[in-house]
Design an enzyme around this catalytic site. Structure first.
Site, PDB file in Angstrom:
ATOM      1  N   ASP A  99       0.826  -1.209   0.000  1.00  0.00           N
ATOM      2  CA  ASP A  99       0.000   0.000   0.000  1.00  0.00           C
ATOM      3  C   ASP A  99       0.855   1.252   0.000  1.00  0.00           C
ATOM      4  O   ASP A  99       1.657   1.464   0.909  1.00  0.00           O
ATOM      5  CB  ASP A  99      -0.919   0.000   1.222  1.00  0.00           C
ATOM      6  CG  ASP A  99      -1.904   1.154   1.200  1.00  0.00           C
ATOM      7  OD1 ASP A  99      -2.340   1.551   0.102  1.00  0.00           O
ATOM      8  OD2 ASP A  99      -2.255   1.661   2.277  1.00  0.00           O
ATOM      9  N   ASP A 272      -2.360   6.711  -5.941  1.00  0.00           N
ATOM     10  CA  ASP A 272      -2.584   5.738  -4.876  1.00  0.00           C
ATOM     11  C   ASP A 272      -2.886   4.356  -5.438  1.00  0.00           C
ATOM     12  O   ASP A 272      -3.896   4.152  -6.107  1.00  0.00           O
ATOM     13  CB  ASP A 272      -3.755   6.203  -3.997  1.00  0.00           C
ATOM     14  CG  ASP A 272      -4.071   5.237  -2.871  1.00  0.00           C
ATOM     15  OD1 ASP A 272      -3.127   4.666  -2.296  1.00  0.00           O
ATOM     16  OD2 ASP A 272      -5.258   5.055  -2.563  1.00  0.00           O
TER      17      ASP A 272
END
Length: 400
Positions: A99, A272
């Site tokens: 992540d 992201d």
């Protein structure tokens, strides 16, 4: 293209007056990862899940960390990316989610943490909330092995005594900005990330991470120390990180977006890997919907267009630092082979551009998520405070 159904079960040492700086290797090192669909994907409205993540990020505090009342879900992402990471010596292997929107590395959600002679309990508690997923436990320092040439001694890791929402994985490999660790470990400030320590120990010459997704495949690649030119079809063009808050606390950039010849948004936002779709401010989204003629499908939360409208779809251009990255009509649609996996109809055409949930002016008005990043190589450079992009062989693919 997103992974096919067959794959659904799918990145400064402080110098003393008497110490020389470590010898830095100028080579890059890679870590492969696996892409797979969340086992709960058919239960998830992906637009709502992405929007909840975005809204939590918009609440980031001025301290450069998530506000204590906000959180976002990694476990609810439709597509997740995992790497096999060793911890300890001898190493126990853990399956960790990758992540770029969080920065703590932790284990123990499923496979228990195994103490070895390299394990050091710091006595500090650690806790991070990810929306429907949370973990809390103790901080340890231990040897983390990403690959044979990416070994980090004394890496801070969280060892979960409680973890919820992480079925099928053991924790997270956090490769976001260091400031996102602020306030997550008791009695300390920001905690060095794996990329921080690879750089400070001289393993990599630049604190940078290249990310490559393999559309239609089971694997991808993190490149620590820079970018992998074998995965790109152009040079990497870099732009400085935005100074606009709260985008500046993440991998934030300034960009404008045009549909055809009309600019629909010019603002700050973020890049992201943990967001599935491309999210844009509500006012820009309304312009996009009107221009495409799309209608909202309540089952999936996505915009839906007819075959005739798809034939007339224009390129969506992302102008970043003076370079235009064109998302082709095929790049703007959800992979039709995965329609039923998100609760859609097999014959329908859905768009991957969606509403972030607020009008422009919040300081975080877009998220270039996986639907953008599967078409363009991305580099996250802490040393030079910049983000870079390049085209790949998948930029103009027509496989969706």
């Amino acid at each position: 293209m997103f992974p096919s159904n067959a794959l659904l079960t799918i990145i400064l040492i402080a110098l003393s007056a008497v110490e020389a700086s470590p010898l830095r290797r100028e080579t890059i090192s890679t870590l492969g990862f696996t892409a797979r669909a969340n086992a709960r994907a058919s239960e998830i409205n992906i637009a709502a899940a992405d929007r909840a993540r975005a809204q939590a990020m918009q609440q980031t505090s001025s301290m450069g960390k998530r506000a204590s009342s906000s959180s976002f879900s990694i476990a609810n992402a439709v597509t997740v990316y995992t790497a096999q990471v060793g911890v300890g010596s001898p190493a126990t292997q853990y399956t960790l989610l990758i992540d770029t929107g969080s920065s703590n590395t932790w284990v123990g959600a499923n496979t228990p943490y195994v103490r070895t002679n390299t394990s050091v309990d710091t006595g500090h508690s650690v806790s991070v909330s990810y929306g429907s997923g949370t973990f809390s436990g103790e901080e340890y320092l231990d040897t983390v092995t990403l690959s044979s040439d990416l070994v980090i001694a004394g890496q801070s890791i969280g060892v979960a005594s409680s973890a919820q929402g992480f079925n099928g994985v053991d924790g997270i490999l956090g490769v976001g900005p260091t400031d996102l660790t602020q306030g997550t470990v008791s009695n300390v400030g920001p905690v060095p990330t794996v990329t921080d320590n690879l750089y400070s120990k001289g393993t990599i010459g630049t604190e940078a991470l290249g990310v490559y997704f393999v559309p239609g495949g089971s694997a991808g690649e993190l490149t620590f120390g820079g970018s992998d030119s074998s995965k790109t079809t152009s040079s990497v063009n870099y732009v400085p990180l935005t100074v606009t808050s709260p985008s500046s606390y993440y991998w934030g950039i300034d960009q404008s977006i045009s549909y055809g010849s009309s600019t629909i948004l010019s603002a700050a936002g973020i890049v992201d890997t943990g967001t599935t779709l491309i999210l844009i401010a509500t006012d820009a989204f309304n312009k996009y919907q009107s221009a495409t003629g799309a209608t909202l499908d309540n089952n999936t939360g996505l915009l839906m267009i007819t075959s005739d409208q798809y034939a007339n779809l224009q390129t969506l251009n992302f102008n970043i630092g003076g370079t235009s990255y064109g998302l082709t009509p095929n790049g703007q649609i959800w992979p039709r082979s995965l329609n039923t996996d998100i609760g859609g109809n097999s014959d329908s055409i859905y768009l991957v551009v969606n509403d972030i949930g607020s009008n422009s002016g919040t300081g975080l008005d877009f998220i270039n998520g996986y639907s953008f990043l599967q078409r363009f190589y991305s580099v996250y450079d802490t040393t030079n405070r910049q983000v870079g992009f390049a085209t790949t062989s998948s930029t103009n693919a027509v496989s969706n």
